[in-house]
Design a protein around this motif. Sequence first.
Motif, PDB file in Angstrom:
ATOM      1  N   GLN A 168       0.811  -1.213   0.000  1.00 26.28           N
ATOM      2  CA  GLN A 168       0.000   0.000   0.000  1.00 26.28           C
ATOM      3  C   GLN A 168       0.849   1.270   0.000  1.00 26.28           C
ATOM      4  N   GLU A 169       2.149   1.155   0.257  1.00 24.24           N
ATOM      5  CA  GLU A 169       2.996   2.342   0.331  1.00 24.24           C
ATOM      6  C   GLU A 169       3.641   2.700  -0.999  1.00 24.24           C
ATOM      7  N   THR A 170       3.514   1.844  -1.994  1.00 22.37           N
ATOM      8  CA  THR A 170       4.152   2.089  -3.286  1.00 22.37           C
ATOM      9  C   THR A 170       3.195   1.757  -4.430  1.00 22.37           C
ATOM     10  N   ALA A 198       6.938   5.921  -4.347  1.00 23.78           N
ATOM     11  CA  ALA A 198       6.389   5.924  -2.992  1.00 23.78           C
ATOM     12  C   ALA A 198       5.137   6.781  -2.921  1.00 23.78           C
ATOM     13  N   LYS A 199       4.072   6.215  -2.343  1.00 18.91           N
ATOM     14  CA  LYS A 199       2.842   6.978  -2.126  1.00 18.91           C
ATOM     15  C   LYS A 199       2.944   7.847  -0.882  1.00 18.91           C
ATOM     16  N   ARG A 200       3.837   7.458   0.023  1.00 20.45           N
ATOM     17  CA  ARG A 200       4.023   8.200   1.264  1.00 20.45           C
ATOM     18  C   ARG A 200       5.470   8.075   1.716  1.00 20.45           C
ATOM     19  N   ALA A 201       5.903   8.974   2.566  1.00 20.51           N
ATOM     20  CA  ALA A 201       7.280   8.944   3.063  1.00 20.51           C
ATOM     21  C   ALA A 201       7.497   7.713   3.940  1.00 20.51           C
ATOM     22  N   ALA A 203       8.398   4.567   2.823  1.00 18.01           N
ATOM     23  CA  ALA A 203       8.314   3.271   2.132  1.00 18.01           C
ATOM     24  C   ALA A 203       9.717   2.709   1.936  1.00 18.01           C
ATOM     25  N   GLU A 250      14.826   4.446   2.971  1.00 14.25           N
ATOM     26  CA  GLU A 250      13.444   4.902   3.058  1.00 14.25           C
ATOM     27  C   GLU A 250      13.219   5.976   2.005  1.00 14.25           C
ATOM     28  N   LYS A 253       8.133  10.854  -0.094  1.00 14.94           N
ATOM     29  CA  LYS A 253       6.901  10.762  -0.855  1.00 14.94           C
ATOM     30  C   LYS A 253       7.152  11.129  -2.315  1.00 14.94           C
TER      31      LYS A 253
END
Length: 363
Positions: A168-170, A198-201, A203, A250, A253
Amino acid sequence: MSSDTDTDEAHATGPGPTGSQATHPRATEAHTTAARTGEAITTSALHAAATGADTFPGVLREALNRRGLSLERVSERLRVRGITISQATLSSWQRGRSQPERARSLQAVDVLEEILELPAGALRSLLGPRRPRGRTTPPDTEGAALQILGEDSVVEKALGARFRHFNQETSSLMVHDIVRVGETGTLSGISTTNVLRAKRAGADRAIFVLSFDDEAAEPVDIKVTCGRLAEATYLKGLKSLVLEIHFGRELAKLDTTVVSYAVEVSPSETPATHYERWSRTNLHEYLQQVFFHPGALPADCHRYVRDKVGDPPRGRRRIPLSDAHDVHVLTSRCKPGVHGVAWEYGTGGTGGPGASGTGDRPG
């Protein structure tokens, strides 16, 4: 066979050959060894590595498997004790889509502990806080995957509790699959390069699932050239390989990273006839390549699309074989669905698995 990315799964078929939490180091080592040797992984070992066996749905699933009880049988045993809980509700509990909250359901949990021979409180102590009332929809990642795969897919079974938050993070931007067919017409290997965003920081990993139709086609070697292999679990009963690959950092985003891996497959007796990849999101670009051994050249190749797994193919178009003995399909703005390449062998003469004099082998 088919293959899985952060949004999808790869599947090589035949008759021939799809990001989550960090796994325990010892479990990871055992799973990697099993994947390389082709040994089976037990359900309890997979669950321990994937979820730490510390969630209500996870412990419930493991106990059901250990006792060998079907949901129908459990529902019947509860009914005999005066508690009516449907198979659908039990299924929802073990998948983590709902949890027992009402008084009747909590009573059922206490009885379940007896039926499954668990210590008192083993299940009830794992229940989280009450959830908001009203109809809820699954997370986008799960809902999108279910639209393509359907209920009780091999991917869902292979990932267990992780399926709900599958990568869900990518999201995948570009994918390049290379499939190699050996001299006997069977799958010999698959390599994939995947560009992820990455959808969010934060990932830092992704999971991929590769499923094989032929149970004799098992992974014998896995190489990760971009990223670091954290888990390689081959589930013999599901004919599926689960790879967890860490990015090595890591991501911020909208930052991108590249993951590349190759899987060598043991020889089987049945020629491969197609390769499919499913995707639950739009890909900017998808490139499929299939390389054939000179001794196993197909008589015909074509591309196709399925709206979801199990649907009839559509958009079937013939594709030519190049001088390098490969075919390819390049799709820009690739929509969610199942994207495949299929091939057929001739019935005699030269250039096919059956041309050696041992008799024709159907593709």
